[in-house]
Design a protein around this motif. Structure first.
Motif, PDB file in Angstrom:
ATOM      1  N   ALA A   1       0.837  -1.206   0.000  1.00  0.00           N
ATOM      2  CA  ALA A   1       0.000   0.000   0.000  1.00  0.00           C
ATOM      3  C   ALA A   1       0.868   1.250   0.000  1.00  0.00           C
ATOM      4  CB  ALA A   1      -0.908   0.008   1.233  1.00  0.00           C
ATOM      5  N   ASP A   2       0.380   2.291  -0.625  1.00  0.00           N
ATOM      6  CA  ASP A   2       1.082   3.570  -0.648  1.00  0.00           C
ATOM      7  C   ASP A   2       0.591   4.402   0.544  1.00  0.00           C
ATOM      8  OD1 ASP A   2       2.253   6.005  -1.060  1.00  0.00           O
ATOM      9  OD2 ASP A   2       1.402   6.329  -3.064  1.00  0.00           O
ATOM     10  N   LEU A   3       1.402   4.434   1.597  1.00  0.00           N
ATOM     11  CA  LEU A   3       1.058   5.167   2.817  1.00  0.00           C
ATOM     12  C   LEU A   3       2.014   6.341   3.035  1.00  0.00           C
ATOM     13  CD1 LEU A   3       0.276   2.056   5.033  1.00  0.00           C
ATOM     14  CD2 LEU A   3      -1.347   3.906   4.580  1.00  0.00           C
ATOM     15  N   LYS A   4       2.586   6.827   1.959  1.00  0.00           N
ATOM     16  CA  LYS A   4       3.517   7.950   2.071  1.00  0.00           C
ATOM     17  C   LYS A   4       2.816   9.145   2.723  1.00  0.00           C
ATOM     18  CE  LYS A   4       6.316   6.815  -2.012  1.00  0.00           C
ATOM     19  NZ  LYS A   4       6.684   7.249  -3.383  1.00  0.00           N
ATOM     20  N   GLY A   5       3.427   9.665   3.754  1.00  0.00           N
ATOM     21  CA  GLY A   5       2.899  10.856   4.407  1.00  0.00           C
ATOM     22  C   GLY A   5       1.592  10.656   5.149  1.00  0.00           C
ATOM     23  N   ALA A   6       1.150   9.412   5.308  1.00  0.00           N
ATOM     24  CA  ALA A   6      -0.118   9.152   5.995  1.00  0.00           C
ATOM     25  C   ALA A   6       0.028   9.372   7.492  1.00  0.00           C
ATOM     26  CB  ALA A   6      -0.586   7.730   5.714  1.00  0.00           C
ATOM     27  N   ASP A   7      -1.061   9.768   8.135  1.00  0.00           N
ATOM     28  CA  ASP A   7      -1.082   9.945   9.583  1.00  0.00           C
ATOM     29  C   ASP A   7      -1.633   8.670  10.204  1.00  0.00           C
ATOM     30  OD1 ASP A   7      -1.282  10.664  12.198  1.00  0.00           O
ATOM     31  OD2 ASP A   7      -2.562  12.419  11.888  1.00  0.00           O
ATOM     32  N   LEU A   8      -0.755   7.876  10.810  1.00  0.00           N
ATOM     33  CA  LEU A   8      -1.126   6.615  11.436  1.00  0.00           C
ATOM     34  C   LEU A   8      -0.962   6.677  12.955  1.00  0.00           C
ATOM     35  CD1 LEU A   8       0.651   4.336   8.828  1.00  0.00           C
ATOM     36  CD2 LEU A   8      -1.813   4.395   9.215  1.00  0.00           C
ATOM     37  N   SER A   9      -0.896   7.873  13.490  1.00  0.00           N
ATOM     38  CA  SER A   9      -0.755   8.011  14.934  1.00  0.00           C
ATOM     39  C   SER A   9      -2.017   7.513  15.632  1.00  0.00           C
ATOM     40  CB  SER A   9      -0.481   9.476  15.306  1.00  0.00           C
ATOM     41  OG  SER A   9      -1.512  10.326  14.842  1.00  0.00           O
ATOM     42  N   LEU A  10      -1.832   6.833  16.753  1.00  0.00           N
ATOM     43  CA  LEU A  10      -2.939   6.277  17.545  1.00  0.00           C
ATOM     44  C   LEU A  10      -3.809   5.300  16.756  1.00  0.00           C
ATOM     45  CD1 LEU A  10      -4.046   9.422  19.583  1.00  0.00           C
ATOM     46  CD2 LEU A  10      -2.790   7.437  20.432  1.00  0.00           C
ATOM     47  N   THR A  11      -3.257   4.755  15.689  1.00  0.00           N
ATOM     48  CA  THR A  11      -3.978   3.783  14.867  1.00  0.00           C
ATOM     49  C   THR A  11      -3.704   2.373  15.379  1.00  0.00           C
ATOM     50  OG1 THR A  11      -3.858   5.185  12.906  1.00  0.00           O
ATOM     51  CG2 THR A  11      -4.206   2.844  12.532  1.00  0.00           C
ATOM     52  N   ASP A  12      -4.742   1.547  15.482  1.00  0.00           N
ATOM     53  CA  ASP A  12      -4.580   0.160  15.912  1.00  0.00           C
ATOM     54  C   ASP A  12      -4.074  -0.650  14.730  1.00  0.00           C
ATOM     55  OD1 ASP A  12      -4.750  -2.440  16.812  1.00  0.00           O
ATOM     56  OD2 ASP A  12      -6.730  -2.210  17.723  1.00  0.00           O
ATOM     57  N   LEU A  13      -2.834  -1.160  14.851  1.00  0.00           N
ATOM     58  CA  LEU A  13      -2.213  -1.914  13.768  1.00  0.00           C
ATOM     59  C   LEU A  13      -1.963  -3.366  14.141  1.00  0.00           C
ATOM     60  CD1 LEU A  13       0.369   0.772  12.583  1.00  0.00           C
ATOM     61  CD2 LEU A  13      -1.622  -0.038  11.289  1.00  0.00           C
ATOM     62  N   ILE A  14      -2.633  -3.853  15.170  1.00  0.00           N
ATOM     63  CA  ILE A  14      -2.398  -5.234  15.584  1.00  0.00           C
ATOM     64  C   ILE A  14      -2.740  -6.193  14.441  1.00  0.00           C
ATOM     65  CG2 ILE A  14      -4.699  -5.671  16.556  1.00  0.00           C
ATOM     66  CD1 ILE A  14      -3.287  -7.128  18.872  1.00  0.00           C
ATOM     67  N   GLY A  15      -1.765  -7.014  14.071  1.00  0.00           N
ATOM     68  CA  GLY A  15      -1.987  -7.998  13.013  1.00  0.00           C
ATOM     69  C   GLY A  15      -2.056  -7.446  11.608  1.00  0.00           C
ATOM     70  N   ALA A  16      -1.863  -6.150  11.423  1.00  0.00           N
ATOM     71  CA  ALA A  16      -1.916  -5.576  10.069  1.00  0.00           C
ATOM     72  C   ALA A  16      -0.705  -6.048   9.260  1.00  0.00           C
ATOM     73  CB  ALA A  16      -1.938  -4.054  10.135  1.00  0.00           C
TER      74      ALA A  16
ATOM     75  N   LEU B   1       1.924  -5.292   6.757  1.00  0.00           N
ATOM     76  CA  LEU B   1       2.558  -4.119   6.160  1.00  0.00           C
ATOM     77  C   LEU B   1       3.682  -4.481   5.187  1.00  0.00           C
ATOM     78  CD1 LEU B   1       2.772  -1.856   9.343  1.00  0.00           C
ATOM     79  CD2 LEU B   1       1.210  -1.585   7.416  1.00  0.00           C
ATOM     80  N   ARG B   2       3.687  -5.714   4.714  1.00  0.00           N
ATOM     81  CA  ARG B   2       4.759  -6.113   3.801  1.00  0.00           C
ATOM     82  C   ARG B   2       4.827  -5.197   2.579  1.00  0.00           C
ATOM     83  NH1 ARG B   2       3.506 -12.153   2.495  1.00  0.00           N
ATOM     84  NH2 ARG B   2       1.394 -11.442   3.030  1.00  0.00           N
ATOM     85  N   ASP B   3       5.984  -4.614   2.383  1.00  0.00           N
ATOM     86  CA  ASP B   3       6.260  -3.732   1.238  1.00  0.00           C
ATOM     87  C   ASP B   3       5.378  -2.490   1.198  1.00  0.00           C
ATOM     88  OD1 ASP B   3       8.391  -5.163   0.096  1.00  0.00           O
ATOM     89  OD2 ASP B   3       7.006  -6.576  -0.819  1.00  0.00           O
ATOM     90  N   ALA B   4       4.674  -2.194   2.279  1.00  0.00           N
ATOM     91  CA  ALA B   4       3.919  -0.938   2.342  1.00  0.00           C
ATOM     92  C   ALA B   4       4.918   0.212   2.409  1.00  0.00           C
ATOM     93  CB  ALA B   4       3.012  -0.923   3.567  1.00  0.00           C
ATOM     94  N   ASP B   5       4.631   1.287   1.714  1.00  0.00           N
ATOM     95  CA  ASP B   5       5.534   2.440   1.693  1.00  0.00           C
ATOM     96  C   ASP B   5       5.131   3.409   2.798  1.00  0.00           C
ATOM     97  OD1 ASP B   5       7.242   4.532   1.183  1.00  0.00           O
ATOM     98  OD2 ASP B   5       6.911   4.496  -0.987  1.00  0.00           O
ATOM     99  N   LEU B   6       5.951   3.481   3.843  1.00  0.00           N
ATOM    100  CA  LEU B   6       5.692   4.348   4.991  1.00  0.00           C
ATOM    101  C   LEU B   6       6.570   5.599   4.970  1.00  0.00           C
ATOM    102  CD1 LEU B   6       5.541   1.603   7.794  1.00  0.00           C
ATOM    103  CD2 LEU B   6       3.606   2.759   6.688  1.00  0.00           C
ATOM    104  N   SER B   7       7.118   5.923   3.841  1.00  0.00           N
ATOM    105  CA  SER B   7       7.981   7.105   3.740  1.00  0.00           C
ATOM    106  C   SER B   7       7.214   8.350   4.187  1.00  0.00           C
ATOM    107  CB  SER B   7       8.451   7.299   2.291  1.00  0.00           C
ATOM    108  OG  SER B   7       9.172   6.177   1.845  1.00  0.00           O
ATOM    109  N   GLY B   8       7.778   9.051   5.150  1.00  0.00           N
ATOM    110  CA  GLY B   8       7.156  10.278   5.625  1.00  0.00           C
ATOM    111  C   GLY B   8       5.903  10.080   6.456  1.00  0.00           C
TER     112      GLY B   8
END
Length: 266
Positions: free
Chosen positions: A206-221, A223-230
Protein backbone atom coordinates in the motif's frame (compact mmCIF):
# COMPACT_ATOMS: atom_id res chain seq x y z
CA UNK A 1 9.27 -2.83 26.46
CA UNK A 2 11.02 -5.29 28.84
CA UNK A 3 14.11 -7.01 27.47
CA UNK A 4 12.48 -10.36 28.25
CA UNK A 5 10.02 -9.63 25.43
CA UNK A 6 12.74 -8.94 22.88
CA UNK A 7 14.50 -11.68 20.95
CA UNK A 8 18.01 -12.41 22.26
CA UNK A 9 19.77 -14.70 19.80
CA UNK A 10 22.86 -14.90 22.02
CA UNK A 11 20.85 -16.84 24.62
CA UNK A 12 18.84 -19.05 22.29
CA UNK A 13 19.50 -22.44 20.71
CA UNK A 14 18.69 -21.06 17.25
CA UNK A 15 15.13 -22.33 17.60
CA UNK A 16 13.59 -20.20 14.85
CA UNK A 17 16.34 -21.50 12.55
CA UNK A 18 15.47 -25.13 13.30
CA UNK A 19 11.88 -25.50 14.50
CA UNK A 20 10.19 -23.40 11.81
CA UNK A 21 9.77 -24.47 8.17
CA UNK A 22 10.04 -22.17 5.17
CA UNK A 23 9.55 -22.53 1.44
CA UNK A 24 11.70 -21.23 -1.37
CA UNK A 25 10.24 -17.90 -2.38
CA UNK A 26 10.97 -14.19 -2.53
CA UNK A 27 11.54 -14.40 1.23
CA UNK A 28 13.73 -17.51 1.40
CA UNK A 29 16.37 -18.82 -0.96
CA UNK A 30 15.76 -22.50 -0.18
CA UNK A 31 13.20 -24.94 1.19
CA UNK A 32 13.55 -26.07 4.81
CA UNK A 33 11.43 -28.52 6.76
CA UNK A 34 10.39 -28.13 10.39
CA UNK A 35 13.07 -29.63 12.64
CA UNK A 36 15.76 -29.27 9.97
CA UNK A 37 18.54 -26.83 10.92
CA UNK A 38 18.95 -23.97 8.46
CA UNK A 39 22.09 -24.38 6.40
CA UNK A 40 23.30 -21.02 7.73
CA UNK A 41 23.05 -22.01 11.41
CA UNK A 42 26.49 -22.30 13.01
CA UNK A 43 27.66 -24.54 15.85
CA UNK A 44 27.28 -21.68 18.33
CA UNK A 45 23.63 -21.28 17.23
CA UNK A 46 24.40 -17.97 15.49
CA UNK A 47 23.46 -17.15 11.90
CA UNK A 48 26.43 -17.27 9.55
CA UNK A 49 24.96 -14.64 7.20
CA UNK A 50 23.20 -12.42 9.74
CA UNK A 51 24.70 -9.21 8.35
CA UNK A 52 23.76 -10.07 4.74
CA UNK A 53 20.45 -11.87 5.01
CA UNK A 54 18.59 -9.71 2.49
CA UNK A 55 21.14 -9.84 -0.33
CA UNK A 56 21.51 -13.58 0.30
CA UNK A 57 17.82 -14.20 -0.33
CA UNK A 58 16.68 -14.59 3.28
CA UNK A 59 14.70 -11.39 3.79
CA UNK A 60 12.03 -13.45 5.56
CA UNK A 61 14.39 -13.88 8.49
CA UNK A 62 14.72 -10.12 8.93
CA UNK A 63 11.00 -9.66 9.57
CA UNK A 64 10.70 -12.35 12.25
CA UNK A 65 10.77 -11.74 16.00
CA UNK A 66 10.13 -14.36 18.66
CA UNK A 67 9.38 -11.68 21.29
CA UNK A 68 11.85 -13.35 23.63
CA UNK A 69 10.34 -16.83 23.34
CA UNK A 70 13.60 -18.32 22.03
CA UNK A 71 15.68 -17.58 25.09
CA UNK A 72 12.76 -18.45 27.39
CA UNK A 73 12.41 -21.94 25.94
CA UNK A 74 16.17 -22.43 25.77
CA UNK A 75 17.17 -21.24 29.22
CA UNK A 76 14.01 -21.67 31.33
CA UNK A 77 11.74 -24.36 29.89
CA UNK A 78 14.64 -26.66 28.98
CA UNK A 79 17.10 -25.42 31.59
CA UNK A 80 19.88 -24.38 29.23
CA UNK A 81 20.35 -27.85 27.69
CA UNK A 82 20.22 -27.64 23.90
CA UNK A 83 18.72 -29.98 21.34
CA UNK A 84 22.25 -30.81 20.25
CA UNK A 85 23.26 -31.85 23.78
CA UNK A 86 20.05 -33.78 24.37
CA UNK A 87 18.61 -34.86 21.00
CA UNK A 88 15.76 -36.65 22.75
CA UNK A 89 14.33 -33.26 23.74
CA UNK A 90 14.43 -31.82 20.22
CA UNK A 91 10.93 -32.76 19.10
CA UNK A 92 9.26 -31.34 22.21
CA UNK A 93 11.43 -28.23 22.13
CA UNK A 94 10.35 -27.55 18.56
CA UNK A 95 6.69 -28.05 19.51
CA UNK A 96 6.91 -25.78 22.57
CA UNK A 97 8.72 -22.92 20.83
CA UNK A 98 5.80 -21.64 18.65
CA UNK A 99 3.45 -21.94 21.65
CA UNK A 100 5.79 -19.83 23.75
CA UNK A 101 6.15 -17.37 20.90
CA UNK A 102 2.39 -16.79 20.89
CA UNK A 103 2.33 -16.37 24.67
CA UNK A 104 5.16 -13.83 24.51
CA UNK A 105 3.39 -11.94 21.73
CA UNK A 106 0.34 -11.68 23.99
CA UNK A 107 2.55 -10.54 26.87
CA UNK A 108 3.99 -7.86 24.62
CA UNK A 109 0.51 -6.53 23.75
CA UNK A 110 -0.71 -6.69 27.35
CA UNK A 111 2.40 -4.85 28.55
CA UNK A 112 1.82 -2.09 26.02
CA UNK A 113 -1.85 -1.86 26.99
CA UNK A 114 -0.88 -1.36 30.63
CA UNK A 115 1.44 1.47 29.62
CA UNK A 116 -1.43 3.36 27.95
CA UNK A 117 -2.98 5.90 30.40
CA UNK A 118 -6.17 5.98 28.34
CA UNK A 119 -6.70 2.28 29.09
CA UNK A 120 -6.78 2.89 32.84
CA UNK A 121 -10.43 1.70 33.14
CA UNK A 122 -9.29 -1.83 32.21
CA UNK A 123 -5.85 -1.81 33.85
CA UNK A 124 -6.96 -4.11 36.68
CA UNK A 125 -8.26 -6.68 34.20
CA UNK A 126 -5.13 -6.31 32.09
CA UNK A 127 -2.86 -6.89 35.10
CA UNK A 128 -4.77 -10.03 36.06
CA UNK A 129 -4.60 -11.33 32.49
CA UNK A 130 -0.91 -10.51 32.23
CA UNK A 131 -0.19 -12.45 35.42
CA UNK A 132 -2.11 -15.47 34.10
CA UNK A 133 -0.26 -15.53 30.78
CA UNK A 134 3.07 -15.14 32.61
CA UNK A 135 2.23 -18.17 34.75
CA UNK A 136 1.43 -20.18 31.65
CA UNK A 137 4.74 -19.17 30.06
CA UNK A 138 6.58 -20.40 33.16
CA UNK A 139 4.97 -23.83 32.88
CA UNK A 140 6.62 -27.14 32.12
CA UNK A 141 7.41 -28.35 28.62
CA UNK A 142 4.65 -30.95 28.90
CA UNK A 143 2.13 -28.31 29.98
CA UNK A 144 3.10 -25.93 27.22
CA UNK A 145 2.93 -28.63 24.57
CA UNK A 146 -0.66 -29.44 25.58
CA UNK A 147 -1.74 -25.82 26.07
CA UNK A 148 -4.75 -24.60 24.09
CA UNK A 149 -3.11 -21.35 23.04
CA UNK A 150 -6.09 -20.40 20.86
CA UNK A 151 -8.23 -20.35 24.01
CA UNK A 152 -5.70 -18.10 25.72
CA UNK A 153 -5.77 -15.70 22.79
CA UNK A 154 -9.57 -15.68 22.94
CA UNK A 155 -9.33 -14.69 26.60
CA UNK A 156 -6.88 -11.85 25.95
CA UNK A 157 -8.42 -10.45 22.78
CA UNK A 158 -11.47 -8.75 24.35
CA UNK A 159 -9.19 -6.78 26.67
CA UNK A 160 -7.03 -5.67 23.77
CA UNK A 161 -10.15 -4.58 21.91
CA UNK A 162 -11.30 -2.54 24.93
CA UNK A 163 -7.83 -1.00 25.13
CA UNK A 164 -7.97 -0.11 21.44
CA UNK A 165 -11.35 1.58 21.80
CA UNK A 166 -10.22 3.64 24.78
CA UNK A 167 -6.89 4.69 23.26
CA UNK A 168 -8.24 5.52 19.81
CA UNK A 169 -10.99 7.62 21.36
CA UNK A 170 -8.32 10.10 22.46
CA UNK A 171 -7.56 10.86 18.80
CA UNK A 172 -10.58 13.15 18.83
CA UNK A 173 -11.76 12.12 15.38
CA UNK A 174 -14.31 9.56 14.27
CA UNK A 175 -12.79 7.21 11.73
CA UNK A 176 -14.39 4.36 9.83
CA UNK A 177 -13.24 0.91 10.92
CA UNK A 178 -11.09 -0.84 8.33
CA UNK A 179 -10.57 -3.91 10.48
CA UNK A 180 -9.47 -6.83 8.30
CA UNK A 181 -9.93 -4.76 5.14
CA UNK A 182 -8.29 -5.75 1.87
CA UNK A 183 -6.13 -2.71 1.17
CA UNK A 184 -3.48 -4.46 -0.88
CA UNK A 185 -1.81 -1.87 -3.08
CA UNK A 186 -4.23 0.82 -1.87
CA UNK A 187 -3.45 4.44 -2.66
CA UNK A 188 -3.48 5.99 0.79
CA UNK A 189 -0.82 8.66 0.31
CA UNK A 190 -1.36 11.42 2.86
CA UNK A 191 -4.44 9.67 4.30
CA UNK A 192 -5.73 10.95 7.64
CA UNK A 193 -5.90 7.67 9.54
CA UNK A 194 -5.25 8.98 13.04
CA UNK A 195 -7.10 6.79 15.54
CA UNK A 196 -8.29 4.37 12.85
CA UNK A 197 -8.92 0.67 13.39
CA UNK A 198 -6.68 -1.20 10.93
CA UNK A 199 -6.58 -4.36 13.01
CA UNK A 200 -5.71 -7.28 10.72
CA UNK A 201 -5.91 -5.14 7.57
CA UNK A 202 -4.04 -6.28 4.46
CA UNK A 203 -1.82 -3.33 3.56
CA UNK A 204 0.65 -5.21 1.39
CA UNK A 205 2.40 -2.79 -1.00
CA UNK A 206 0.00 0.00 0.00
CA UNK A 207 1.08 3.57 -0.65
CA UNK A 208 1.06 5.17 2.82
CA UNK A 209 3.52 7.95 2.07
CA UNK A 210 2.90 10.86 4.41
CA UNK A 211 -0.12 9.15 5.99
CA UNK A 212 -1.08 9.95 9.58
CA UNK A 213 -1.13 6.62 11.44
CA UNK A 214 -0.76 8.01 14.93
CA UNK A 215 -2.94 6.28 17.55
CA UNK A 216 -3.98 3.78 14.87
CA UNK A 217 -4.58 0.16 15.91
CA UNK A 218 -2.21 -1.91 13.77
CA UNK A 219 -2.40 -5.23 15.58
CA UNK A 220 -1.99 -8.00 13.01
CA UNK A 221 -1.92 -5.58 10.07
CA UNK A 222 0.14 -6.89 7.15
CA UNK A 223 2.56 -4.12 6.16
CA UNK A 224 4.76 -6.11 3.80
CA UNK A 225 6.26 -3.73 1.24
CA UNK A 226 3.92 -0.94 2.34
CA UNK A 227 5.53 2.44 1.69
CA UNK A 228 5.69 4.35 4.99
CA UNK A 229 7.98 7.11 3.74
CA UNK A 230 7.16 10.28 5.62
CA UNK A 231 4.30 8.57 7.49
CA UNK A 232 3.56 9.39 11.13
CA UNK A 233 3.38 6.29 13.34
CA UNK A 234 3.76 8.22 16.59
CA UNK A 235 1.93 6.31 19.32
CA UNK A 236 0.66 3.73 16.82
CA UNK A 237 -1.14 1.06 18.81
CA UNK A 238 0.17 -2.52 18.99
CA UNK A 239 2.79 -1.88 16.32
CA UNK A 240 5.66 -4.39 16.29
CA UNK A 241 9.22 -4.27 14.99
CA UNK A 242 8.59 -7.13 12.50
CA UNK A 243 5.82 -5.06 10.89
CA UNK A 244 8.24 -2.18 10.37
CA UNK A 245 10.96 -4.53 9.12
CA UNK A 246 8.55 -5.87 6.50
CA UNK A 247 7.63 -2.40 5.26
CA UNK A 248 9.54 0.33 3.43
CA UNK A 249 10.24 3.76 4.85
CA UNK A 250 12.78 6.53 5.02
CA UNK A 251 14.45 9.01 7.35
CA UNK A 252 11.29 11.11 7.53
CA UNK A 253 9.08 8.28 8.81
CA UNK A 254 8.10 9.14 12.37
CA UNK A 255 8.34 6.17 14.73
CA UNK A 256 7.62 5.61 18.43
CA UNK A 257 10.76 6.07 20.53
CA UNK A 258 11.00 2.38 21.43
CA UNK A 259 11.41 1.19 17.83
CA UNK A 260 14.47 0.88 15.62
CA UNK A 261 14.52 2.27 12.10
CA UNK A 262 15.10 -0.77 9.84
CA UNK A 263 18.54 -0.86 8.28
CA UNK A 264 17.16 -1.43 4.74
CA UNK A 265 15.10 1.78 4.80
CA UNK A 266 16.40 4.64 2.74
Amino acid sequence: MPETLRGDCSNCFGLCCVALPFARSADFAVNKASGEPCRNLQEDFRCGIHTRLRPSGFSGCTVYDCFGAGQKVSLVTFGGVSWREAPETARQMYEVFPVMRQLHELLRYLTEALARPAARPVHAELRACLARVERLAEGSADGLEKLDVAAVRAEVNPLLLKTSTLVRATAGARTRSRRGADLIGARLRGAKLRGADLRGALLIAADLKGADLSLTDLIGADLRDADLSGADLTDALFLTQPQLNAARGDATTRLPDTFERPAHWG
